[in-house]
Design a protein around this motif. Structure first.
Motif, PDB file in Angstrom:
ATOM      1  N   VAL A  35      -0.622   0.140   1.044  1.00 21.06           N
ATOM      2  CA  VAL A  35      -1.236   0.532   2.308  1.00 21.06           C
ATOM      3  C   VAL A  35      -0.157   1.191   3.164  1.00 21.06           C
ATOM      4  O   VAL A  35       0.923   0.618   3.332  1.00 21.06           O
ATOM      5  CB  VAL A  35      -1.831  -0.674   3.065  1.00 21.06           C
ATOM      6  CG1 VAL A  35      -2.385  -0.222   4.423  1.00 21.06           C
ATOM      7  CG2 VAL A  35      -2.920  -1.355   2.247  1.00 21.06           C
ATOM      8  N   VAL A  36      -0.451   2.383   3.682  1.00 15.45           N
ATOM      9  CA  VAL A  36       0.453   3.061   4.608  1.00 15.45           C
ATOM     10  C   VAL A  36      -0.338   3.409   5.865  1.00 15.45           C
ATOM     11  O   VAL A  36      -1.258   4.239   5.812  1.00 15.45           O
ATOM     12  CB  VAL A  36       1.054   4.346   4.008  1.00 15.45           C
ATOM     13  CG1 VAL A  36       1.972   5.025   5.032  1.00 15.45           C
ATOM     14  CG2 VAL A  36       1.815   4.049   2.733  1.00 15.45           C
ATOM     15  N   GLN A  37      -0.015   2.760   6.972  1.00 19.02           N
ATOM     16  CA  GLN A  37      -0.634   3.082   8.252  1.00 19.02           C
ATOM     17  C   GLN A  37       0.338   3.930   9.049  1.00 19.02           C
ATOM     18  O   GLN A  37       1.475   3.528   9.295  1.00 19.02           O
ATOM     19  CB  GLN A  37      -0.968   1.823   9.041  1.00 19.02           C
ATOM     20  CG  GLN A  37      -1.562   2.080  10.418  1.00 19.02           C
ATOM     21  CD  GLN A  37      -2.908   2.792  10.351  1.00 19.02           C
ATOM     22  OE1 GLN A  37      -3.884   2.213   9.877  1.00 19.02           O
ATOM     23  NE2 GLN A  37      -2.960   4.037  10.810  1.00 19.02           N
ATOM     24  N   GLY A  38      -0.105   5.123   9.422  1.00 21.65           N
ATOM     25  CA  GLY A  38       0.730   6.003  10.210  1.00 21.65           C
ATOM     26  C   GLY A  38       0.103   6.303  11.555  1.00 21.65           C
ATOM     27  O   GLY A  38      -1.021   5.873  11.849  1.00 21.65           O
ATOM     28  N   THR A  39       0.807   7.057  12.355  1.00 26.05           N
ATOM     29  CA  THR A  39       0.283   7.426  13.673  1.00 26.05           C
ATOM     30  C   THR A  39      -0.860   8.428  13.575  1.00 26.05           C
ATOM     31  O   THR A  39      -1.593   8.624  14.539  1.00 26.05           O
ATOM     32  CB  THR A  39       1.403   8.027  14.529  1.00 26.05           C
ATOM     33  OG1 THR A  39       1.974   9.147  13.820  1.00 26.05           O
ATOM     34  CG2 THR A  39       2.483   7.004  14.827  1.00 26.05           C
ATOM     35  N   GLY A  40      -1.029   9.045  12.380  1.00 26.43           N
ATOM     36  CA  GLY A  40      -2.076  10.046  12.248  1.00 26.43           C
ATOM     37  C   GLY A  40      -3.025   9.833  11.102  1.00 26.43           C
ATOM     38  O   GLY A  40      -3.866  10.686  10.823  1.00 26.43           O
ATOM     39  N   GLY A  41      -2.923   8.694  10.404  1.00 26.43           N
ATOM     40  CA  GLY A  41      -3.821   8.470   9.278  1.00 26.43           C
ATOM     41  C   GLY A  41      -3.493   7.201   8.534  1.00 26.43           C
ATOM     42  O   GLY A  41      -2.502   6.508   8.823  1.00 26.43           O
ATOM     43  N   LEU A  42      -4.339   6.886   7.546  1.00 19.71           N
ATOM     44  CA  LEU A  42      -4.207   5.678   6.729  1.00 19.71           C
ATOM     45  C   LEU A  42      -4.335   6.065   5.274  1.00 19.71           C
ATOM     46  O   LEU A  42      -5.284   6.764   4.885  1.00 19.71           O
ATOM     47  CB  LEU A  42      -5.294   4.669   7.098  1.00 19.71           C
ATOM     48  CG  LEU A  42      -5.414   3.418   6.222  1.00 19.71           C
ATOM     49  CD1 LEU A  42      -4.201   2.524   6.409  1.00 19.71           C
ATOM     50  CD2 LEU A  42      -6.700   2.660   6.538  1.00 19.71           C
ATOM     51  N   LEU A  43      -3.388   5.620   4.453  1.00 22.36           N
ATOM     52  CA  LEU A  43      -3.425   5.861   3.012  1.00 22.36           C
ATOM     53  C   LEU A  43      -3.489   4.519   2.302  1.00 22.36           C
ATOM     54  O   LEU A  43      -2.708   3.612   2.624  1.00 22.36           O
ATOM     55  CB  LEU A  43      -2.198   6.654   2.566  1.00 22.36           C
ATOM     56  CG  LEU A  43      -2.139   7.108   1.107  1.00 22.36           C
ATOM     57  CD1 LEU A  43      -1.318   8.391   0.983  1.00 22.36           C
ATOM     58  CD2 LEU A  43      -1.542   6.053   0.172  1.00 22.36           C
ATOM     59  N   THR A  44      -4.393   4.382   1.331  1.00 19.96           N
ATOM     60  CA  THR A  44      -4.488   3.142   0.564  1.00 19.96           C
ATOM     61  C   THR A  44      -4.553   3.444  -0.922  1.00 19.96           C
ATOM     62  O   THR A  44      -5.112   4.468  -1.337  1.00 19.96           O
ATOM     63  CB  THR A  44      -5.738   2.318   0.942  1.00 19.96           C
ATOM     64  OG1 THR A  44      -6.913   3.052   0.587  1.00 19.96           O
ATOM     65  CG2 THR A  44      -5.759   2.000   2.424  1.00 19.96           C
ATOM     66  N   LEU A  45      -3.964   2.573  -1.696  1.00 18.09           N
ATOM     67  CA  LEU A  45      -4.095   2.604  -3.146  1.00 18.09           C
ATOM     68  C   LEU A  45      -4.358   1.162  -3.554  1.00 18.09           C
ATOM     69  O   LEU A  45      -3.473   0.319  -3.483  1.00 18.09           O
ATOM     70  CB  LEU A  45      -2.819   3.148  -3.805  1.00 18.09           C
ATOM     71  CG  LEU A  45      -2.906   3.571  -5.277  1.00 18.09           C
ATOM     72  CD1 LEU A  45      -1.786   4.550  -5.610  1.00 18.09           C
ATOM     73  CD2 LEU A  45      -2.830   2.382  -6.220  1.00 18.09           C
ATOM     74  N   GLY A  46      -5.616   0.875  -3.926  1.00 17.61           N
ATOM     75  CA  GLY A  46      -6.046  -0.509  -4.082  1.00 17.61           C
ATOM     76  C   GLY A  46      -5.615  -1.158  -5.381  1.00 17.61           C
ATOM     77  O   GLY A  46      -4.957  -0.560  -6.230  1.00 17.61           O
TER      78      GLY A  46
END
Length: 338
Positions: free
Chosen positions: A254-265
Protein backbone atom coordinates in the motif's frame (compact mmCIF):
# COMPACT_ATOMS: atom_id res chain seq x y z
CA UNK A 1 36.63 0.11 -16.42
CA UNK A 2 34.49 0.14 -19.54
CA UNK A 3 34.24 -2.80 -21.91
CA UNK A 4 32.84 -3.04 -25.42
CA UNK A 5 30.27 -5.77 -24.90
CA UNK A 6 29.85 -6.24 -28.66
CA UNK A 7 33.46 -7.33 -29.27
CA UNK A 8 34.98 -8.28 -25.92
CA UNK A 9 34.99 -11.88 -24.70
CA UNK A 10 32.47 -12.76 -21.98
CA UNK A 11 33.27 -11.51 -18.49
CA UNK A 12 34.76 -14.34 -16.44
CA UNK A 13 32.80 -14.70 -13.18
CA UNK A 14 34.02 -16.62 -10.13
CA UNK A 15 31.42 -17.68 -7.57
CA UNK A 16 32.65 -17.71 -3.97
CA UNK A 17 30.38 -19.79 -1.76
CA UNK A 18 28.67 -22.81 -3.29
CA UNK A 19 25.55 -23.01 -1.14
CA UNK A 20 21.91 -22.95 -2.24
CA UNK A 21 21.74 -19.25 -3.15
CA UNK A 22 24.70 -19.66 -5.51
CA UNK A 23 22.61 -21.78 -7.88
CA UNK A 24 20.23 -18.85 -8.45
CA UNK A 25 23.14 -16.58 -9.36
CA UNK A 26 24.68 -19.24 -11.61
CA UNK A 27 21.38 -19.59 -13.49
CA UNK A 28 21.43 -15.83 -14.07
CA UNK A 29 25.05 -16.00 -15.31
CA UNK A 30 24.09 -18.75 -17.75
CA UNK A 31 21.26 -16.59 -19.12
CA UNK A 32 23.49 -13.59 -19.92
CA UNK A 33 25.84 -14.01 -22.90
CA UNK A 34 28.03 -11.13 -21.69
CA UNK A 35 29.47 -13.27 -18.88
CA UNK A 36 30.53 -16.83 -18.23
CA UNK A 37 31.05 -18.94 -15.13
CA UNK A 38 34.75 -19.76 -14.73
CA UNK A 39 34.82 -21.50 -11.36
CA UNK A 40 33.84 -21.93 -7.72
CA UNK A 41 35.65 -21.30 -4.47
CA UNK A 42 34.32 -22.65 -1.17
CA UNK A 43 35.83 -23.58 2.19
CA UNK A 44 34.31 -27.05 1.76
CA UNK A 45 36.10 -29.11 -0.88
CA UNK A 46 33.11 -31.43 -1.21
CA UNK A 47 30.72 -28.54 -1.78
CA UNK A 48 33.04 -26.78 -4.24
CA UNK A 49 33.68 -30.00 -6.18
CA UNK A 50 29.97 -30.82 -6.35
CA UNK A 51 29.14 -27.32 -7.61
CA UNK A 52 31.85 -27.42 -10.26
CA UNK A 53 30.67 -30.83 -11.45
CA UNK A 54 27.01 -29.77 -11.43
CA UNK A 55 27.73 -26.74 -13.58
CA UNK A 56 29.68 -28.21 -16.46
CA UNK A 57 32.90 -29.27 -14.78
CA UNK A 58 34.26 -25.77 -14.20
CA UNK A 59 37.35 -25.46 -11.95
CA UNK A 60 36.89 -25.39 -8.20
CA UNK A 61 39.13 -24.70 -5.20
CA UNK A 62 39.16 -24.04 -1.48
CA UNK A 63 41.84 -21.35 -1.94
CA UNK A 64 40.05 -18.03 -2.47
CA UNK A 65 43.20 -16.00 -3.09
CA UNK A 66 44.45 -18.45 -5.71
CA UNK A 67 41.09 -18.29 -7.48
CA UNK A 68 41.08 -14.48 -7.41
CA UNK A 69 44.54 -14.43 -8.96
CA UNK A 70 43.47 -16.40 -12.04
CA UNK A 71 43.70 -14.30 -15.23
CA UNK A 72 40.30 -15.47 -16.48
CA UNK A 73 38.55 -14.06 -13.37
CA UNK A 74 37.35 -10.50 -13.91
CA UNK A 75 34.42 -10.44 -11.51
CA UNK A 76 33.05 -12.25 -8.47
CA UNK A 77 29.66 -13.22 -7.11
CA UNK A 78 29.96 -13.65 -3.34
CA UNK A 79 27.43 -16.01 -1.71
CA UNK A 80 28.95 -16.77 1.70
CA UNK A 81 27.47 -16.29 5.22
CA UNK A 82 26.92 -12.71 6.30
CA UNK A 83 29.72 -12.56 8.86
CA UNK A 84 32.29 -13.31 6.13
CA UNK A 85 31.15 -10.59 3.72
CA UNK A 86 33.37 -7.75 4.89
CA UNK A 87 36.63 -9.69 4.95
CA UNK A 88 36.05 -11.52 1.66
CA UNK A 89 34.79 -8.42 -0.13
CA UNK A 90 37.93 -6.52 0.82
CA UNK A 91 40.03 -9.40 -0.57
CA UNK A 92 38.07 -9.22 -3.82
CA UNK A 93 38.73 -5.47 -4.01
CA UNK A 94 42.43 -5.98 -3.30
CA UNK A 95 42.53 -8.44 -6.21
CA UNK A 96 41.01 -5.80 -8.50
CA UNK A 97 37.82 -7.69 -9.29
CA UNK A 98 34.28 -6.34 -9.63
CA UNK A 99 31.79 -7.71 -7.12
CA UNK A 100 28.14 -8.70 -6.85
CA UNK A 101 27.65 -9.61 -3.19
CA UNK A 102 24.69 -11.18 -1.44
CA UNK A 103 22.91 -8.90 0.99
CA UNK A 104 23.64 -7.58 3.56
CA UNK A 105 26.87 -5.91 2.51
CA UNK A 106 28.23 -6.51 6.03
CA UNK A 107 26.90 -7.13 9.53
CA UNK A 108 27.96 -3.70 10.82
CA UNK A 109 27.58 -0.19 9.43
CA UNK A 110 31.32 0.42 9.79
CA UNK A 111 32.12 -2.77 7.89
CA UNK A 112 29.67 -1.95 5.11
CA UNK A 113 31.09 1.56 4.77
CA UNK A 114 34.63 0.18 4.62
CA UNK A 115 33.74 -2.18 1.78
CA UNK A 116 31.83 0.46 -0.20
CA UNK A 117 34.66 2.94 0.27
CA UNK A 118 37.34 0.51 -0.88
CA UNK A 119 35.54 -0.38 -4.12
CA UNK A 120 34.90 3.29 -4.84
CA UNK A 121 38.55 4.13 -4.17
CA UNK A 122 39.74 1.46 -6.58
CA UNK A 123 37.21 2.32 -9.30
CA UNK A 124 35.65 -1.15 -9.18
CA UNK A 125 31.95 -1.92 -9.58
CA UNK A 126 30.25 -3.04 -6.38
CA UNK A 127 26.63 -4.15 -6.53
CA UNK A 128 24.67 -5.66 -3.66
CA UNK A 129 22.04 -8.36 -4.18
CA UNK A 130 18.94 -6.69 -2.81
CA UNK A 131 17.07 -8.87 -5.27
CA UNK A 132 13.55 -7.64 -4.51
CA UNK A 133 14.36 -4.36 -6.26
CA UNK A 134 14.57 -6.32 -9.49
CA UNK A 135 11.21 -8.03 -9.39
CA UNK A 136 8.63 -6.32 -11.53
CA UNK A 137 6.18 -5.65 -8.70
CA UNK A 138 8.85 -3.57 -6.93
CA UNK A 139 9.88 -1.80 -10.12
CA UNK A 140 6.27 -0.97 -10.94
CA UNK A 141 5.69 0.60 -7.53
CA UNK A 142 8.95 2.56 -7.81
CA UNK A 143 8.15 3.79 -11.31
CA UNK A 144 4.66 4.98 -10.34
CA UNK A 145 6.00 6.89 -7.33
CA UNK A 146 8.85 8.38 -9.39
CA UNK A 147 6.38 9.49 -12.06
CA UNK A 148 4.44 11.52 -9.49
CA UNK A 149 1.31 9.39 -9.93
CA UNK A 150 0.60 9.31 -6.18
CA UNK A 151 2.24 12.61 -5.30
CA UNK A 152 4.64 12.61 -2.37
CA UNK A 153 4.49 9.28 -0.47
CA UNK A 154 3.38 9.81 3.12
CA UNK A 155 2.64 6.22 4.15
CA UNK A 156 3.95 2.94 2.73
CA UNK A 157 3.02 -0.51 3.98
CA UNK A 158 4.87 -3.60 2.77
CA UNK A 159 4.21 -7.12 4.02
CA UNK A 160 6.12 -10.22 2.90
CA UNK A 161 4.88 -13.34 4.67
CA UNK A 162 6.18 -16.85 4.24
CA UNK A 163 6.91 -20.12 5.98
CA UNK A 164 10.07 -21.67 7.34
CA UNK A 165 12.92 -21.40 4.83
CA UNK A 166 15.93 -22.62 6.81
CA UNK A 167 17.08 -26.24 6.64
CA UNK A 168 17.53 -27.14 10.30
CA UNK A 169 18.69 -25.90 13.72
CA UNK A 170 22.34 -25.92 12.63
CA UNK A 171 21.81 -23.27 9.93
CA UNK A 172 24.14 -20.29 10.31
CA UNK A 173 21.27 -17.87 9.69
CA UNK A 174 19.88 -18.79 13.13
CA UNK A 175 22.97 -17.36 14.83
CA UNK A 176 22.75 -13.60 15.45
CA UNK A 177 26.54 -13.45 15.52
CA UNK A 178 26.75 -14.89 12.01
CA UNK A 179 23.66 -13.45 10.33
CA UNK A 180 23.37 -10.17 12.20
CA UNK A 181 19.82 -11.11 13.20
CA UNK A 182 16.67 -11.57 11.15
CA UNK A 183 16.15 -7.83 10.60
CA UNK A 184 19.54 -7.66 8.88
CA UNK A 185 19.31 -11.01 7.09
CA UNK A 186 15.72 -11.06 5.75
CA UNK A 187 14.06 -7.92 7.03
CA UNK A 188 16.62 -5.85 5.13
CA UNK A 189 14.77 -6.73 1.91
CA UNK A 190 11.76 -4.72 3.07
CA UNK A 191 13.78 -1.93 4.65
CA UNK A 192 15.72 -1.43 1.42
CA UNK A 193 12.60 -1.55 -0.76
CA UNK A 194 10.51 0.99 1.14
CA UNK A 195 13.49 3.36 1.35
CA UNK A 196 14.07 3.02 -2.40
CA UNK A 197 10.40 3.72 -3.07
CA UNK A 198 10.14 6.71 -0.74
CA UNK A 199 13.48 8.16 -1.84
CA UNK A 200 14.19 10.03 1.39
CA UNK A 201 16.67 9.68 4.23
CA UNK A 202 15.52 7.35 7.03
CA UNK A 203 15.89 8.89 10.48
CA UNK A 204 14.52 6.31 12.92
CA UNK A 205 13.34 2.71 13.23
CA UNK A 206 10.97 1.18 15.77
CA UNK A 207 10.88 -2.62 15.59
CA UNK A 208 9.54 -5.58 17.48
CA UNK A 209 10.10 -9.25 16.86
CA UNK A 210 8.58 -12.56 17.82
CA UNK A 211 9.83 -16.15 17.89
CA UNK A 212 6.76 -17.85 16.49
CA UNK A 213 8.30 -21.12 15.30
CA UNK A 214 9.91 -21.95 18.64
CA UNK A 215 10.88 -20.11 21.81
CA UNK A 216 14.37 -21.59 21.51
CA UNK A 217 15.17 -19.57 18.37
CA UNK A 218 18.06 -17.13 18.73
CA UNK A 219 16.58 -14.87 16.03
CA UNK A 220 13.14 -13.37 15.57
CA UNK A 221 11.30 -15.11 12.72
CA UNK A 222 8.51 -12.51 12.67
CA UNK A 223 9.20 -8.77 12.47
CA UNK A 224 7.25 -5.53 12.53
CA UNK A 225 9.34 -2.45 11.66
CA UNK A 226 8.29 1.19 11.41
CA UNK A 227 10.66 3.56 9.61
CA UNK A 228 10.36 7.36 9.71
CA UNK A 229 11.94 9.60 7.08
CA UNK A 230 13.27 13.15 7.09
CA UNK A 231 10.23 14.52 5.25
CA UNK A 232 7.74 12.96 7.68
CA UNK A 233 6.90 9.91 5.57
CA UNK A 234 6.39 6.61 7.41
CA UNK A 235 6.93 3.03 6.21
CA UNK A 236 5.42 0.01 8.00
CA UNK A 237 7.12 -3.32 7.25
CA UNK A 238 5.86 -6.77 8.24
CA UNK A 239 8.17 -9.73 7.60
CA UNK A 240 7.52 -13.35 8.49
CA UNK A 241 9.32 -16.63 8.02
CA UNK A 242 7.04 -18.34 10.53
CA UNK A 243 3.67 -18.57 8.78
CA UNK A 244 1.96 -21.89 8.14
CA UNK A 245 1.70 -23.72 5.87
CA UNK A 246 5.41 -23.46 5.19
CA UNK A 247 4.83 -23.02 1.46
CA UNK A 248 2.77 -19.86 2.05
CA UNK A 249 3.98 -16.81 0.12
CA UNK A 250 1.94 -13.63 0.42
CA UNK A 251 2.72 -10.03 -0.36
CA UNK A 252 0.82 -6.79 0.30
CA UNK A 253 1.74 -3.28 -0.82
CA UNK A 254 0.00 0.00 0.00
CA UNK A 255 1.37 3.43 -0.96
CA UNK A 256 -0.61 6.46 0.19
CA UNK A 257 0.59 9.70 -1.33
CA UNK A 258 -0.54 13.30 -1.35
CA UNK A 259 -2.07 12.76 -4.79
CA UNK A 260 -3.18 9.14 -4.96
CA UNK A 261 -3.28 5.61 -3.55
CA UNK A 262 -1.54 2.54 -4.98
CA UNK A 263 -2.30 -0.98 -3.77
CA UNK A 264 -1.03 -4.43 -4.64
CA UNK A 265 -3.09 -6.95 -2.69
CA UNK A 266 -2.41 -10.35 -1.23
CA UNK A 267 -1.04 -12.75 -3.84
CA UNK A 268 -1.76 -10.13 -6.47
CA UNK A 269 0.42 -9.69 -9.55
CA UNK A 270 -1.57 -6.66 -10.68
CA UNK A 271 -1.51 -3.30 -8.90
CA UNK A 272 -4.37 -0.80 -8.64
CA UNK A 273 -3.77 2.95 -8.72
CA UNK A 274 -6.34 5.53 -7.62
CA UNK A 275 -5.72 9.15 -8.59
CA UNK A 276 -7.61 12.19 -9.80
CA UNK A 277 -8.46 10.39 -13.05
CA UNK A 278 -10.02 7.38 -11.31
CA UNK A 279 -8.84 3.79 -10.89
CA UNK A 280 -6.25 2.18 -13.18
CA UNK A 281 -4.92 -1.37 -13.29
CA UNK A 282 -1.15 -1.85 -13.58
CA UNK A 283 0.42 -5.13 -14.65
CA UNK A 284 3.87 -5.62 -13.11
CA UNK A 285 4.44 -9.02 -14.74
CA UNK A 286 6.59 -11.82 -13.32
CA UNK A 287 10.16 -11.23 -14.56
CA UNK A 288 12.91 -13.21 -12.83
CA UNK A 289 14.66 -10.89 -10.39
CA UNK A 290 18.05 -12.59 -10.25
CA UNK A 291 18.48 -12.32 -14.02
CA UNK A 292 17.64 -8.60 -14.02
CA UNK A 293 19.89 -8.06 -11.01
CA UNK A 294 22.88 -9.69 -12.67
CA UNK A 295 22.16 -7.78 -15.87
CA UNK A 296 22.29 -4.45 -14.03
CA UNK A 297 25.68 -5.39 -12.55
CA UNK A 298 27.04 -6.48 -15.94
CA UNK A 299 25.76 -3.21 -17.44
CA UNK A 300 27.75 -1.29 -14.83
CA UNK A 301 30.91 -3.33 -15.47
CA UNK A 302 30.77 -3.41 -19.27
CA UNK A 303 29.27 -0.03 -20.18
CA UNK A 304 29.63 2.09 -17.05
CA UNK A 305 25.83 2.41 -16.73
CA UNK A 306 25.36 2.19 -12.96
CA UNK A 307 21.79 3.49 -12.77
CA UNK A 308 20.05 0.17 -12.15
CA UNK A 309 22.46 -1.62 -9.81
CA UNK A 310 22.16 -1.38 -6.01
CA UNK A 311 25.09 0.83 -5.06
CA UNK A 312 27.41 0.52 -2.10
CA UNK A 313 25.90 3.69 -0.64
CA UNK A 314 22.38 2.23 -0.82
CA UNK A 315 23.61 -1.00 0.71
CA UNK A 316 25.25 0.84 3.62
CA UNK A 317 21.91 2.54 4.30
CA UNK A 318 20.19 -0.87 4.28
CA UNK A 319 22.70 -2.23 6.79
CA UNK A 320 22.16 0.85 8.97
CA UNK A 321 18.40 0.22 8.90
CA UNK A 322 18.72 -3.49 9.70
CA UNK A 323 21.17 -2.85 12.53
CA UNK A 324 18.91 -0.11 13.91
CA UNK A 325 15.94 -2.50 13.86
CA UNK A 326 17.94 -5.06 15.84
CA UNK A 327 18.91 -2.40 18.38
CA UNK A 328 15.30 -1.23 18.61
CA UNK A 329 14.07 -4.74 19.39
CA UNK A 330 16.68 -5.09 22.10
CA UNK A 331 15.88 -1.68 23.63
CA UNK A 332 12.11 -1.75 23.16
CA UNK A 333 12.01 1.77 21.76
CA UNK A 334 12.66 3.70 18.53
CA UNK A 335 16.31 4.27 17.66
CA UNK A 336 17.95 6.73 15.31
CA UNK A 337 19.49 5.58 12.04
CA UNK A 338 23.14 6.68 11.86
Amino acid sequence: MERDSTSSPPLGVLVIGAGAIADLHVAAIAADPRCTLVGFADMSADRAHAAGHRHGGVPWTTDVDAALARPDVSAVVLCTPNDTHEELALRVAAAGRHLLIEKPLATTVAGAAAVAGEFARRGLVLSVAHSHRFYDYARTVHAEIASGAVGRPVLVRLALLGGWIWPDWRAWVLSPARSGGHALHNGVHLLDLVTWWIGRRPVSVYARGQRRTAAELDVHDYLEMVVRYDDGAVAICEMSRAHRPAALAQRDVVVQGTGGLLTLGWDGEGALLWDEKGAHTLDPGVAYGFTAQLGAWIDAVTTGDTRARVSGEDAVTAVALGAAAERSMAAGRPVEVP
